[in-house]
Enzyme design. Structure first.
Site, PDB file in Angstrom:
ATOM      1  N   ASP A  33       0.848  -1.190   0.000  1.00  0.00           N
ATOM      2  CA  ASP A  33       0.000   0.000   0.000  1.00  0.00           C
ATOM      3  C   ASP A  33       0.885   1.242   0.000  1.00  0.00           C
ATOM      4  OD1 ASP A  33      -1.884   1.976   0.452  1.00  0.00           O
ATOM      5  OD2 ASP A  33      -2.166   1.474   2.566  1.00  0.00           O
TER       6      ASP A  33
ATOM      7  N   ASN B  81      -0.479   4.520  -0.258  1.00  0.00           N
ATOM      8  CA  ASN B  81      -1.166   5.758   0.150  1.00  0.00           C
ATOM      9  C   ASN B  81      -1.872   5.675   1.497  1.00  0.00           C
ATOM     10  OD1 ASN B  81      -3.360   4.150  -0.431  1.00  0.00           O
ATOM     11  ND2 ASN B  81      -4.109   5.375  -2.146  1.00  0.00           N
TER      12      ASN B  81
ATOM     13  N   ASP C 156      -4.286   3.674   2.685  1.00  0.00           N
ATOM     14  CA  ASP C 156      -5.707   3.347   2.829  1.00  0.00           C
ATOM     15  C   ASP C 156      -5.941   1.888   3.200  1.00  0.00           C
ATOM     16  OD1 ASP C 156      -5.155   2.041   0.466  1.00  0.00           O
ATOM     17  OD2 ASP C 156      -6.712   3.034  -0.708  1.00  0.00           O
TER      18      ASP C 156
ATOM     19  N   ASP D 105      -1.696  -1.275  -3.897  1.00  0.00           N
ATOM     20  CA  ASP D 105      -2.018  -0.504  -5.100  1.00  0.00           C
ATOM     21  C   ASP D 105      -0.855  -0.517  -6.088  1.00  0.00           C
ATOM     22  OD1 ASP D 105      -0.189   1.388  -3.972  1.00  0.00           O
ATOM     23  OD2 ASP D 105      -1.833   2.262  -2.817  1.00  0.00           O
TER      24      ASP D 105
ATOM     25  N   ASP E  98      -4.304 -10.038 -16.224  1.00  0.00           N
ATOM     26  CA  ASP E  98      -5.355 -11.048 -16.233  1.00  0.00           C
ATOM     27  C   ASP E  98      -6.386 -10.688 -17.289  1.00  0.00           C
ATOM     28  OD1 ASP E  98      -6.209 -13.453 -14.664  1.00  0.00           O
ATOM     29  OD2 ASP E  98      -5.110 -12.407 -13.095  1.00  0.00           O
TER      30      ASP E  98
ATOM     31  N   ASP F 241      -8.089 -16.228 -17.503  1.00  0.00           N
ATOM     32  CA  ASP F 241      -8.875 -16.844 -16.445  1.00  0.00           C
ATOM     33  C   ASP F 241      -9.840 -17.883 -17.019  1.00  0.00           C
ATOM     34  OD1 ASP F 241      -9.633 -16.693 -13.555  1.00  0.00           O
ATOM     35  OD2 ASP F 241     -11.568 -16.101 -14.383  1.00  0.00           O
TER      36      ASP F 241
ATOM     37  N   GLU G  89      -5.592 -20.532 -17.683  1.00  0.00           N
ATOM     38  CA  GLU G  89      -5.970 -21.279 -16.492  1.00  0.00           C
ATOM     39  C   GLU G  89      -6.851 -22.433 -16.954  1.00  0.00           C
ATOM     40  OE1 GLU G  89      -7.912 -20.467 -12.097  1.00  0.00           O
ATOM     41  OE2 GLU G  89      -8.808 -19.483 -13.823  1.00  0.00           O
TER      42      GLU G  89
ATOM     43  N   HIS H 115      -3.024 -17.119  -5.724  1.00  0.00           N
ATOM     44  CA  HIS H 115      -4.049 -16.373  -5.012  1.00  0.00           C
ATOM     45  C   HIS H 115      -5.314 -17.183  -4.750  1.00  0.00           C
ATOM     46  CE1 HIS H 115      -5.195 -16.205  -9.192  1.00  0.00           C
ATOM     47  NE2 HIS H 115      -6.394 -15.747  -8.865  1.00  0.00           N
ATOM     48  N   ASP H 116      -5.444 -18.354  -5.376  1.00  0.00           N
ATOM     49  CA  ASP H 116      -6.643 -19.183  -5.225  1.00  0.00           C
ATOM     50  C   ASP H 116      -6.437 -20.392  -4.322  1.00  0.00           C
ATOM     51  OD1 ASP H 116      -8.410 -17.709  -6.777  1.00  0.00           O
ATOM     52  OD2 ASP H 116      -7.915 -18.751  -8.634  1.00  0.00           O
TER      53      ASP H 116
END
Length: 574
Positions: A24, A26, A28, A32, A101, A207, A264, A341-342
């Site tokens: 991150d 910034n 929040d 990003d 992606d 994907d 994928e 990530h899955d």
């Protein structure tokens, strides 16, 4: 990166960034593009050629970026188009390409195409999606057009009252399947691809690309029309999907020769993967499969606990060696990975994330980098990040929340068992923030993180690992160098050895001039390496010393003792 020449994707190394949890910039609490730019030198230092950036398009975040509202806009949480252009340019300056992606099986229900499709049954956009009439049962209840089960549980159809019709959603309820039979849909996807390629990206990860075709007539799945069943036979790797991808190649990819593609492959097999990736077919460069990740899972996927997630090293070898043999024989090419990530973190799923975390993290990496195929590294693997045991109130993943309910309703699991299963297999395990330092919020953010940070960040983080005498990051850098130096590890034949051994994963890579033996003790016990008939009587280089080792340098000999999770590479070149 030269945009006029096809890069050698077989010799590449790819690093995946899931941007929401990477860095991150910034404050929040959400990673990003600015954070990715900040860490480009770090990513490059691992030997990265291509940075796969998970979706950063405008999205409602029901499936965290894979439910896309607008393919031409950067989600404001991640930054601006100017940030994206800067990322592409700065990555290129460092000799890296950006792989985006491409989510082409479905859009979100907030996409302009879908909103226009709902305006009228006569809208030309109606045929961009798959709308069908349903039926009524004997009790007067509306029934969807068929018995298809969605990948996330529940019917794969959503009812639209205004038109008394149903639309197909094979994944989440707000991910609306596109009708690839419609040429306008295909051209719309090709326009999106050209837009980003013209921006300078260097590749696409596609994907669930092998599900874009559906069986005409949308027949029921399985043997019983009255029971929900996942429509494997009606959506996975159908012949028309190849036609569509070849058209994509002709219309787009052939005109951007620098573009590297990886598909994928949902529930794919070696034969299908070979068809998608064989160079003469002009479809994709490589494809992922999930057979390793599904070890110990039941037939319904990762949350099917009926095998109790039990698997053996022999099971692992059976899967790996089958894929290596059949793709080599069939001319296919795999994108090799152990987690992303899955899926749960690789060191927790396949290694020993307690006593031998460092050793098993290295052993898993050694396997991934020496198999036939292109190695993919997911953020955090290079420091041995582990799964997190998140209580239900901290879950963020739609799949996890839905699986908790589906496990109780479909597999009749008690709530406490359903929760344990989800905590073990949830995608949240791999989506906790990257652990940069032992300081506040693991150095991920100055604000409040969007998801809980793994509390072990004080011990497992980039800063401390780099200073550690047994650094996993340093190991990855050396491993990257080994793969670049040794052509047989990239391009050689794959020859399994010791296939029946209960603990050792071993194989030979041979390109005709160089020959390397890879030996890995896939256990937390000391193991004796027996004689290997395939190399009997062959001379070993370097006076028996290994080319590469995960730990202490052990001269070759059989029998010889291997430490827990010890991995070695020996040179038997002629």
């Amino acid at each position: 990166m030269n945009t006029h020449v096809k890069p050698d994707f077989r010799n590449m190394q790819v690093y995946q960034v899931w941007p929401r949890s990477f860095k991150d910039s910034n404050g929040d609490g959400i990673g990003d593009l600015g954070g990715v730019i900040e860490k480009l030198d770090y990513i490059k230092s691992l030997g990265t050629d291509m940075l796969w950036l998970s979706p950063v398009y405008a999205s409602g975040n029901r499936d965290y970026g894979y439910d896309i509202d607008d393919y031409y806009t950067i989600h404001s949480e991640f930054g601006t188009m100017e940030d994206m252009e800067r990322l592409i340019a700065e990555a290129r300056e460092r000799g890296m390409g950006i792989m985006m992606d491409l989510v082409a099986n479905h859009t979100s229900d907030r996409h302009e195409w879908f909103r226009k499709a709902l305006e009228s049954p006569d809208s030309p956009y109606r045929d961009y999606y798959i709308f069908e009439k349903g039926s009524m049962d004997a009790k007067g209840r509306r029934q969807p057009p068929n018995n298809w089960l969605s990948a996330f549980g529940g019917p794969a159809w959503q009812y639209h009252e205004a038109s008394d019709s149903w639309y197909l959603t094979v994944f989440t309820p707000n991910q609306c399947d596109l009708n690839w039979d419609n040429p306008a849909v295909r051209e719309g996807i090709y326009d999106i691809m050209r837009f980003w390629l013209d921006k300078g990206i260097a590749g696409y990860r596609m994907d669930v690309i092998n599900t874009i075709s559906k069986t005409p007539g949308l027949p029921n799945a399985g043997k019983r029309a009255d029971v929900l069943d996942f429509p494997f036979e009606h959506i996975v790797s159908l012949p028309k999907s190849h036609d569509y991808i070849r058209e994509m190649y002709d219309r787009v990819l052939s005109r951007y020769p620098h573009c590297v593609t990886v598909g994928e492959g949902m529930v794919t097999d070696p034969e299908s993967l070979n068809l998608y990736t064989r160079s003469d077919r002009k479809e994709l460069d490589m494809m992922f499969h999930f057979d390793i990740q599904l070890l110990g899972c039941g037939a319904l996927g990762k949350f099917d606990f009926r095998k109790l997630y039990r698997w053996s090293v022999r099971d692992l070898k059976t899967v790996i060696f089958r894929w290596m043999r059949e793709t080599e024989a069939g001319g296919g090419w795999i994108g090799n990975f152990m987690s992303n990530h899955d899926w749960p973190r690789q060191v927790s799923r396949f290694g020993d994330d307690r006593k031998y975390r460092r050793d098993s993290a290295k052993a898993i990496a050694l396997l991934n980098f020496t198999l036939r195929g292109t190695p993919y590294v997911y953020q955090g693997e290079e420091i041995g990040m582990t799964c997190i045991d998140l209580p239900r109130e901290d879950w963020r993943d739609y799949e996890a929340m839905n699986a908790f309910t589906a496990l109780q309703n479909m597999l009749h699991a008690p709530a406490w068992i359903a929760e344990r299963i989800v905590r073990k297999m949830s995608r949240d395990n791999s989506r906790t923030p990257m652990q940069w330092t032992a300081g506040k919020n693991a150095g991920f953010t100055d604000g409040e993180s969007w998801i809980r940070i793994n509390p072990n960040y004080t011990d497992i983080n980039v800063e401390d690992d780099l200073a550690h005498e047994d650094s996993i990051i340093a190991f990855y850098r050396r491993l990257s160098g080994l793969r670049r130096e040794r052509a047989e590890l990239r391009e050689g034949r794959f020859i399994p050895v010791l296939e029946k051994h209960p603990s050792i994963v071993a194989f030979i890579r041979d390109d005709g001039s160089a020959r390397s033996l890879v030996v890995i003790n896939w256990s937390s016990q000391h193991v004796v390496l027996p004689a290997i008939p395939e190399i009997a009587g062959q001379a070993i280089s370097r006076n028996g010393a290994p080319l590469f080792a995960t730990g202490a340098v052990t001269a070759f000999g059989t029998p010889m003792s291997l430490d827990p999770w010890e991995g070695l590479v020996y040179d038997f070149s002629r």
